[in-house]
Structures are given as structure tokens and as C-alpha cells.
Design an enzyme around this catalytic site. Structure first.
Site, PDB file in Angstrom:
ATOM      1  N   THR A 132     -16.810 -14.226  50.134  1.00  0.00           N
ATOM      2  CA  THR A 132     -16.237 -13.308  49.149  1.00  0.00           C
ATOM      3  C   THR A 132     -16.407 -13.865  47.731  1.00  0.00           C
ATOM      4  OG1 THR A 132     -14.033 -14.251  49.507  1.00  0.00           O
ATOM      5  CG2 THR A 132     -14.580 -12.275  50.743  1.00  0.00           C
ATOM      6  N   GLU A 141     -14.901 -12.989  37.250  1.00  0.00           N
ATOM      7  CA  GLU A 141     -15.595 -12.460  36.079  1.00  0.00           C
ATOM      8  C   GLU A 141     -16.741 -13.333  35.579  1.00  0.00           C
ATOM      9  OE1 GLU A 141     -12.457 -10.338  33.434  1.00  0.00           O
ATOM     10  OE2 GLU A 141     -11.382 -11.787  34.667  1.00  0.00           O
TER      11      GLU A 141
END
Lengths: 284, 742
Positions: free
Chosen positions: B639, B709
Site C-alpha cells: 500500500t 503525498e
């Protein structure tokens, strides 16, 4: 309220269209449903053509193929890719797999968008559109079908029955510029068909004029100057001049996807490249 | 002992998502549910002269039409505070439908409630609203003359001007300077799930199903807007279909849904349309940046001056902090950063993935490339010469930094040293090829409040671990399951992580790439507390084989406590609990975050891009993206790498595709997924992602620095630098267009 009309035979469809000329035909719905969902139009009736079996068929009719208006892009690719490689190549650039499963050749023509991906290869191949109504059937060359942006010669009581087009007798190419690699409206597109048997060249320009259109001067130039007798490498100047003539045939505008200047420029490149590729294919 | 953390296990919520079983906030079935549709202003400035609601009210199925004339008044609008603070977090300090004044196009002016969605949508078209239009400003170009220097930005959290050293002196002593102007289009988030709220009242108690990055942020914001006690509100967020910042702050639609539900006495669902997503949940503002770099002859920076100009709303001084990371990354003694703002007729801009880091670093990392070229240095070498061994501000040590290792590994993967560095030297037929690189960095933000989790172990050895956080698609629920399994010392399959509910122990919103760090801290504290509690119980229990043992000698694995040196001496949690006739055992863990670490703690990375440019057509295709990141400990390799990869592809999109255009009418001109381009699969290049693990003992107990991010930071610069390598063109405007390359 909106009526949803569901004829199950071609005769019924034509009768319904004669009775309700304001009814908007819908097949895959990939254009019509977008307009409805965005409240851009609210027709009094929709004419569903998905239940008319004739429209989904294609076959040979003498020297030409008769491709029903309801044949999807996916089927154009999978079933007609060998016979109509230019149209199949253009079909591969339409939307996503889901859109290609739903969207149809007839729907593309009916929408008559200057950017319709299927139009340039039909123009290049010299295809004919078969229009039908209870009054009878008429055949219109694709080059005469479009009359303006999203406008065509289709009469209010007519439906698009089929496209009549000869199987490719030489290399066909299609090239499209988009702002991304898929799911995009063409900034410009170009289709080319070589007919070595009769020494002629077909062209189709997309997204660079009020309607899809041919480039007749470019066609005549290429037909006259291509080295049909002794196939060999293409003269780069010939390809460049062909590109210039194609570009000159366009009448583009500036819009959010691209400028008129870029459209003209890119057409000259696409035309030069597709002619080069097609000629190489012919020489192989 | 770590057995679950780090493993690339599949998402625990994956099957529900791919089978359609997952219920998103607009899917919750409720008896008596009705539908609300918001109506936005057509004009960007002026006022409503009249609203004729009669036709809409008389339409089939319509239950109510709410406007400023009849909207029930609630509480007050809280201040704008980022949701990472853990409190109320309104997206803007303006709440609509209080008067007739219009501040921006799309401002919600009416809510239509009907039995069905279709009836509500139809009735909304029957409203007759007459406006008196006023002059407006919606772009930098229109407002440039009235710009002002901001005192503070970002909800008051950041100063409008930051200086260290003497930037003028630094520029004066520079051997080489570059002074570059950058322009950026506005961006919108475009998650696949549009924002939606389903609100249901039971007496004076409110339950809200909300697509949010922070159930508690929704709760506290609603409490203030509605003047309802927080104890009477529950916010449930089972699934979120992406967010990227547009669900980080709480906009007006959840409160409008709750007000509408109270007004009609029925549960109300309010789902924004795709088009409304462009004018209801914030955006990344259009902006200009002016960046001046000075360097000595060896390429060491002597000065960085970085100014930004951008439009904000009429209510809030908001600018994404574009200057932050770019001011902290390199060792430079003289710095000046200034934010200038323009009051414009837009909503308050908001967090959009890499809010500021992406735009500011595009400027810095492309300018460094130009500086390197002027000095005849390799782009990687100039970055190494300016490598900040300690934080540039006050010289304190970094919490962890393995950026050098990222550079080295990235360069190795890219074959950086083997490329021909000359402009235009690489070709594939007629196609020009180019390589570019850039640095990635993203601060480790800390939540403003204690983070809590609860762990409960049942007598059969299975466990439930809870925290209120929502999983916005990042995989946090999966990672927390792994953290919990290791904390308790039980098998992964025995743990269920429960989340997405404000009734569960408090966490701040999953924003700022901070979610994994802060929630793993709470889960770790709770689960290890429960483990220690059970060990203590065993040591005190005369019936336990561990009775009287030294607790430091006890370890737990697969639900069994045992002596480290004598693994045969021990017993399972289950045996302990059953002997004591305990159905379960429970502990709550609280993690108190350290003070703000964002100045001295970052996730770092190095990115390398290979592009192919068709010089005849101006088309850019990204062939390869390589990113190597130091993100501290990785909780789930699959992930985490997906997050980084998604960020890099987003960065490519920022470089080449995304831009919201303001129309001459003051409305966003391309408010649809057909016209706002995001990349499709056919645009995605080969993406190589690696992580370099570092140990960080400052940020949080597990040393998790965050990956949500940083993948996007630097990608656009690496691509632009690669385009320069291919073509010789320097591009200072995003997105880069076809025409820029002709």
C-alpha cells in the site's frame, strides 16, 4: 415527460420516425445520454434502435460491405479489422472499452461531430451512407453527408440504415492527436487510404473544419506523383507537399483543446507521416 | 517482535470495494430517506434580487425548497483551522444562504428536497433566481494591481513572510544568479467519489454518514454550525472513494444536509454532482511564483528569494504553503519568502495533494537545474553540494534523513551516470529523449491533539482495535491491522481494525500525510499497553507458568506469552483469560504528539524521469519514472508503494495535464472529467518505486514519516528537466502544453 419508443423491426422504426420526427434516435447512448444528463437537450421522445436486429448486422453486398448502423466500435475492430483497417484503427481510439462496446458507427454519423473519430476513415475510403424513411431509401456519399457542426443531410423522418464501403484494396492509416493517450476528443485527426489498383488516394480530415472533410487537392497531387510504377522509397519532398496540401484543405478554429495554427500544423505532420507509413506498407 | 509490519499484505477492505459490498456515504440505505440537491449561483459576484420557488415547490415529490429566506438558523461558523488540529475545521469562514450576497460562482443559494433524486433535480431546474451582477475578480491577471502581502496564511498557522540571513547580500555575493517567473493553473481534486452526506435525526440526536477525511472534523464543525452538543452527533465514514484534500476540510454541504433533514423530518441524502465538486469543496489556487537563486562558483546557494502571488476568497487569507519545503531543503544561509494575495470571487482555496510542496518545488527544482547548467554542473551534483546536513533554519539535526541514499539508488536505477548529458543528444528515431531528476520532500506534520485507540482482546485470542480515523483509500485500515497484530503479539488474521466512526477513540483527520504516523502511534500504544497488562496479569497469577517471572523477559508471539530464553515456559492469552473467567481484556492508548516537527522532519526522495518528445507535434510522453524515498518505517510495502506510485503519476498529471481554466464569466470553464484531464492508463509510464528505510525516533513511536503525498513532489520538475534535456526548452508554466513545445 419523455416518451421512450422501442420498435423491434426496421419497418416499425421507420414508421415511428415518420410519425414522431422529433424523436431522437439512440443506440449506444454514448452521445445522446451525455446531452440528456447535462440538460443540454430534452427531447419529447427517444427512439431506441437497439432492438432492431437488422441494424446490428454487416455483410457483403456485391463489391461493397454493408455495415449496419448499429455495429459497435468493438465489433468494427474485432470483426472488420482486416477488411476496413482504417476504420478499425480509428475505432481503437474511441473512448474506453466500455464506450467502444456501446458506441456505434451510425451513432457517430448521426451526431455529426466535426471530431467524430469514425468520419475520416469513411471519407478516405469513399464510403456511402444509406438513409432510410417510409418514403424510401437514398444513398449519400459521406463527403456530402455533413452540412455543419453536428448537422447533416438527414431529414427529420429519416434514420441511418448502414454504411456502404468497399473493403480496403491497399494500405489504410489513421492518426489522431489528443491531449492525452485515450478517452479524449481529437485535437486533429487524419485518415488515408491508398488504392494502388486504380492509382488513387483517399483522405479524411477530422477536428479541423466545421465538418469532417476530404483534402481533394492533396488526393490529386498524391495520385499524380506517387511512384506507382516502381514502388520504392517515398520522396520526402512529395510527402511534405502532400502534408501541406492536406493542411491547406483544413479550416480550423481555436478552441480549448488546441489552436487553429496547431491544427493546421499537426495535420501537415500527420498527413506526411501516414503517407510515408502507408507507402512503406505498400512496398513491403 | 515485528512479523506483520512491513509485509505487502492485501487490503482488508479490498474485497468489499471490488465486489460493490462497500457502502459509501451516498449508499447508506435508510427508511424514509429523501434527497437534497444544492443549487449554485450562476454569477460570481453581486446579489440575489429574487428567488421564485413556487414552481419548484409545487413539483411532484418536493418536500422543501430552502433559500436564504427560510433556511433555519443554526450556530456560528468556526474559525478556519486545518483539520489536523483535531478540532472544528470549516473549509471557509463563510456559510451560505444567510443573505442575498453572492461571493463566488457556484455558491450554494438553494437546497431542494424531494422524495427522489430525480424529482429534486428536476425541481431545482424550476427555480427562478434573478441576480444583480457586480464586477468581479477571479484570476491573478484581473487582480494583480490590488495584491497585498498576507500577514498570516493557511488558517493563521503560517506567517506571510519568512526571512533568514540577508537575501540581498547573498545575491550580491553570488557568482551566478537565475531569476525566473512561474505560472500555475488552478487544480481540482477529482476523487472518483463525489462528496456526499446522509443525515438522520433521532429526536435531538444526529447521525451523519459523511465522505470525510476526518469523522471528528465533521462532528466538531457540525456541532458549531448547528449549535448541537458534540455528544449528540455521531459521524460514520465506512468507505471513502478518494479525497486528495477535498474532504480534508468540512464544507457547507454536511450542515445543509442536516438542516434539511431537520426541516423535513426525514433522513436526507445530499450528494454533490461532479460539476458541483468544482465549486463546493475548494481547489488548488491559480498562482504565480518568482524565484531568484544565487550561487557561488562552486554551485553552493548563497541566496533564495521566493515570492508567491495567488487569489484567495473574500473571507479567508488562504494560500497553499508553496514556499515551505522549498525553503527548508537546501543549506542556504540567506532566504526570503513572501506570500501575496488577491481578494477574488472564488471560494477559499484548500488542501490539494501536496498543497504547496508540489508547486514550490517545481520552481526550486527546475531553477536548480538551470543554475547547474549555467555552472556546468551535473544536476545531481548541485543538489549534493547544497545537501543540508542539518535543518537550514536553526541547524538542528534532522529527525532522520537518508536522501543521499535515495539519490544514489535512484541514479543507479536510472543509469544517470551513463546518460549523455548534452541537450538533444538522445534519440529514438525522430523522437527526442531526455532524462531529468529532482528532489522530493514533504514535511512530517503532527496532529494538534492526543491520538487515541482502544484495544480489546477476547478470551479466544481474537482482537478488535478501534480508532475513529477514516480510510480514504490509502490502505490505513490495513496498515493499522498490521500494527495492532504486532503490538499485541497475535496473528494478523485474529485482528479486526474498526474505524471511520466518531464514537470510536479520537484521532485527527487523515490529512497532511500524517494519518499512518499518528494513528499507528495510538494503535501501537494501545495494543502494547494491553499486551503489558496481560503479561502483568500472568506474572501475578499463581496459576500461570509465568508467575513471578521478570516482565522484561517475556515476549509474545502468535497470542502466546513466553520467556525469551525458555520459550517452552509460557501460556496463551486465551488460557490466561479463560482461567480468570474473563470474556475479554481492554486497554486505551493515548499518544501525545511532539510539538510541530515539520521544520526538522521530512519524508525525502529522489525522482528521475525519462521523457520522449515528438518534436514535430510537440507531444510529450513520459516513458519512465523512478522514485526512491526515505519515508521512515514502511507499514505495508504494497500500500505504501501504491501511494508513492499514485503520487508520482499525479505529479506527471500536474506537469502535463491538469488545469482548471477560469472562464470570462467568472466560472470554472472545464468543470467535468471530460474536459479536466487526468491521466488514463495509456498515459501511465513504467513507474519504479523503492523505499530506503530509515530509523526515526522523533516523529512517532514506530518512526513512520508518511507516504501519502511526497510521491508527487518533484515529479513535475523531473519531467520538465527531462524535457529540457530532450529539447533545450525551459518551461515555467504548468501544465505544460503541446504548444509550449513547438
Amino acid at each position: 415527460m419523455m416518451d421512450f419508443l422501442t420498435p423491434v423491426t426496421w419497418a416499425d422504426a421507420l414508421a415511428v420516425k415518420a410519425d414522431r420526427p422529433e424523436a431522437v434516435p439512440v443506440a449506444g447512448g454514448t452521445d445522446v445520454m451525455v446531452e440528456l444528463n447535462f440538460h443540454r437537450r430534452r427531447p419529447a421522445a427517444l427512439l431506441d434502435l437497439t432492438r432492431v436486429p437488422e441494424l446490428a448486422a454487416w455483410g457483403r453486398d456485391g463489391d461493397v460491405l454493408r455495415v449496419g448502423a448499429g455495429v459497435s466500435y468493438t465489433r468494427l475492430i474485432e470483426e472488420l479489422g482486416g477488411l476496413l483497417p482504417g476504420l478499425a484503427a480509428a475505432s481503437r481510439t474511441v473512448g474506453s472499452p466500455q464506450i467502444r462496446n456501446r458506441g456505434t458507427l451510425g451513432g457517430n454519423l448521426g451526431s455529426a461531430s466535426p471530431a467524430g473519430d469514425g468520419h475520416p476513415p469513411l471519407l478516405a475510403a469513399g464510403a456511402v451512407v444509406e438513409l432510410a424513411s417510409v418514403r424510401g431509401t437514398r444513398e449519400v456519399p459521406v463527403a456530402d453527408f455533413f452540412t455543419g457542426p453536428k448537422r447533416s443531410v438527414l431529414a427529420p423522418d429519416e434514420l441511418i440504415a448502414a454504411v456502404l464501403v468497399a473493403p480496403a484494396d491497399g494500405p489504410e492509416q489513421f492518426a489522431k492527436i489528443g491531449t492525452r493517450n485515450a478517452m479524449v476528443i481529437a485535437v486533429s485527426s487524419f485518415a488515408l487510404a491508398l488504392h494502388p489498383g486504380r492509382r488513387s488516394v483517399g483522405t479524411g480530415i477530422g477536428s479541423a473544419a466545421p465538418t469532417p472533410r476530404r483534402a481533394p487537392e492533396a488526393e490529386e497531387f498524391a495520385a499524380a506523383h506517387l511512384p506507382w510504377d516502381g514502388p520504392g522509397p517515398l520522396d520526402p519532398d512529395l510527402a511534405r507537399r502532400f502534408g501541406e496540401l492536406v493542411s491547406a484543405a483544413a479550416a480550423p478554429i481555436d478552441d480549448v483543446r488546441g489552436t487553429a495554427a496547431y491544427r493546421r500544423h499537426s495535420l501537415s505532420v500527420l498527413a506526411r507521416r501516414t503517407l510515408t507509413w502507408a507507402w512503406e506498407e505498400l512496398c513491403e | 517482535m515485528t512479523t506483520a509490519i512491513g509485509r505487502p499484505i492485501d487490503r482488508v477492505d479490498g474485497p468489499a470495494k471490488v465486489t460493490g459490498a462497500g457502502r459509501y456515504s451516498a449508499d447508506v440505505p435508510l427508511p424514509g430517506l429523501v434527497h437534497a440537491v444544492v443549487v449554485g449561483s450562476r454569477i460570481p459576484a453581486g446579489r440575489i434580487i429574487s428567488i421564485d420557488t413556487r414552481a419548484a415547490e409545487q413539483a411532484n415529490g418536493v418536500l422543501a425548497v430552502l433559500t436564504h429566506l427560510n433556511l433555519p438558523k443554526g450556530g456560528s461558523v468556526p474559525p478556519l483551522v486545518p483539520s489536523l488540529a483535531g478540532a472544528a475545521a470549516t473549509g471557509q469562514t463563510f456559510f451560505p444562504m444567510q443573505d442575498e450576497v453572492i461571493h463566488y460562482a457556484g455558491q450554494h443559494v438553494a437546497v431542494v428536497v424531494a422524495e427522489t433524486l430525480e424529482q429534486a433535480e428536476h425541481a431545482a431546474t424550476l427555480l427562478r433566481i434573478d441576480y444583480a451582477a457586480a464586477p468581479f475578480v477571479t484570476t491573478v491577471e484581473q487582480g494583480r494591481e490590488q495584491a497585498y502581502e498576507a500577514r498570516r496564511i493557511f488558517g493563521g498557522f503560517l506567517p506571510g513572510r519568512v526571512e533568514r540571513g540577508d537575501v540581498d547580500a547573498g545575491l550580491a555575493e553570488a557568482a551566478v544568479t537565475v531569476d525566473l517567473g512561474y505560472r500555475y493553473a488552478a487544480n481540482h481534486h477529482n476523487p472518483i467519489e463525489c462528496s456526499a452526506t446522509t443525515a438522520v435525526w433521532q429526536g435531538d440526536r444526529l447521525t451523519v454518514y459523511d465522505a470525510t477525511q476526518g469523522p471528528n472534523a465533521t462532528l466538531h464543525t457540525l456541532a458549531e454550525l448547528l449549535n448541537v452538543m458534540p455528544s449528540h452527533i455521531r459521524v460514520v465514514t465506512d468507505f471513502v472513494g478518494g479525497s486528495f484534500g477535498c474532504k480534508a476540510m468540512i464544507w457547507d454541504h454536511p450542515a445543509l444536509a442536516a438542516l434539511a433533514a431537520r426541516h423535513v423530518g426525514r433522513p436526507v441524502r445530499l450528494a454533490l454532482s461532479r460539476e458541483q465538486m468544482f465549486s463546493s469543496v475548494g481547489h488548488r489556487e491559480q498562482q504565480e511564483q518568482q524565484l531568484t537563486l544565487g550561487a557561488d562558483a562552486q554551485g553552493r546557494l548563497t541566496a533564495v528569494r521566493h515570492h508567491k502571488l495567488s487569489p484567495t476568497s473574500h473571507f479567508d487569507d488562504w494560500a497553499e504553503p508553496s514556499l515551505g519545503v522549498a525553503s527548508q531543503l537546501y543549506a542556504c544561509p540567506n532566504y526570503q519568502g513572501v506570500y501575496r494575495l488577491i481578494r477574488a470571487n472564488t471560494m477559499t482555496p484548500t488542501f490539494t495533494r501536496c498543497p504547496g510542496e508540489a508547486s514550490g518545488m517545481f520552481a526550486l527544482e527546475t531553477a536548480l537545474d538551470e543554475l547547474a547548467e549555467r555552472l556546468g554542473l551535473d544536476p545531481l551534483e548541485i543538489r549534493l553540494r547544497n545537501y543540508a546536513e542539518t535543518t537550514p533554519g536553526d541547524g538542528t539535526p534532522w529527525s532522520s534523513k537518508k536522501l543521499r541514499e535515495c539519490y544514489r539508488r535512484g541514479a543507479e536505477l536510472a543509469g544517470w551516470d551513463r546518460r549523455d548529458p548534452r541537450v538533444g543528444a538522445l534519440r529514438d528515431g525522430d523522437t527526442l529523449l531526455g532524462w531529468g531528476m529532482a528532489t522530493s520532500a514533504y514535511p512530517c506534520y503532527q496532529p494538534g491533539n492526543p491520538q487515541r485507540a482502544r484495544a480489546r482482546l477476547y478470551a479466544d485470542g481474537s482482537a478488535v482495535v478501534q480508532a475513529s480515523i477514516s480510510d480514504i483509500g490509502t490502505g490505513s485500515a490495513t496498515a493499522m491491522t498490521q500494527v495492532a497484530a504486532d503490538g499485541l503479539g497475535v496473528q494478523l488474521e485474529r485482528v479486526r481494525f474498526q474505524y471511520g466512526d466518531s464514537d470510536l477513540p479520537n484521532t485527527a483527520a487523515a490529512v497532511g500525510s500524517a494519518g499512518a504516523g499518528m494513528v499507528s502511534a495510538a494503535v501501537h500504544v494501545a495494543t502494547t499497553a494491553l499486551r503489558d497488562q496481560l503479561i502483568a496479569q500472568a506474572l501475578a497469577d499463581p496459576g500461570s507458568p509465568l508467575h513471578g517471572a521478570d516482565p522484561r523477559q517475556v515476549t509474545v508471539a502468535e497470542g502466546r506469552m513466553a520467556l525469551r530464553e525458555r520459550p517452552d515456559v509460557g501460556e496463551t492469552y486465551a488460557a490466561l483469560l479463560q482461567r480468570a473467567f474473563m470474556a475479554d481484556a481492554e486497554a486505551v492508548g493515548t499518544w501525545n504528539p511532539p510539538p510541530d516537527t515539520s521544520g526538522g522532519s521530512m519524508t525525502f526522495g529522489a525522482q528521475f524521469a525519462q521523457v520522449a518528445v515528438d518534436p514535430d507535434l510537440g507531444l510529450v510522453r513520459v516513458r519512465r519514472l523512478i522514485g526512491v524515498f526515505d519515508a521512515g518505517r514502511i507499514l505495508n510495502r504494497k500500500t505504501a508503494h501504491s501511494q508513492l506510485m499514485g503520487g508520482m503519476i499525479w505529479g506527471m498529471s500536474h506537469a502535463l495535464l491538469e488545469g482548471t481554466r477560469m472562464g470570462p464569466d467568472g466560472r470554472w470553464a472545464n468543470a467535468s472529467l471530460g474536459e479536466y484531464l487526468v491521466p488514463v492508463n495509456a498515459d501511465a509510464p513504467e513507474v519504479v518505486v523503492e523505499t530506503v528505510e530509515s530509523t526515526d525516533t522523533v516523529v512517532n513511536p514506530l518512526g513512520v514519516k508518511g507516504v501519502g503525498e511526497v510521491g508527487m513532489v518533484g515529479t513535475a520538475a523531473a519531467i520538465a528537466n527531462a524535457i529540457h534535456h530532450a529539447t533545450g526548452k525551459r518551461l515555467h508554466r504548468l501544465p505544460i502544453t503541446i504548444e509550449d513545445l513547438l
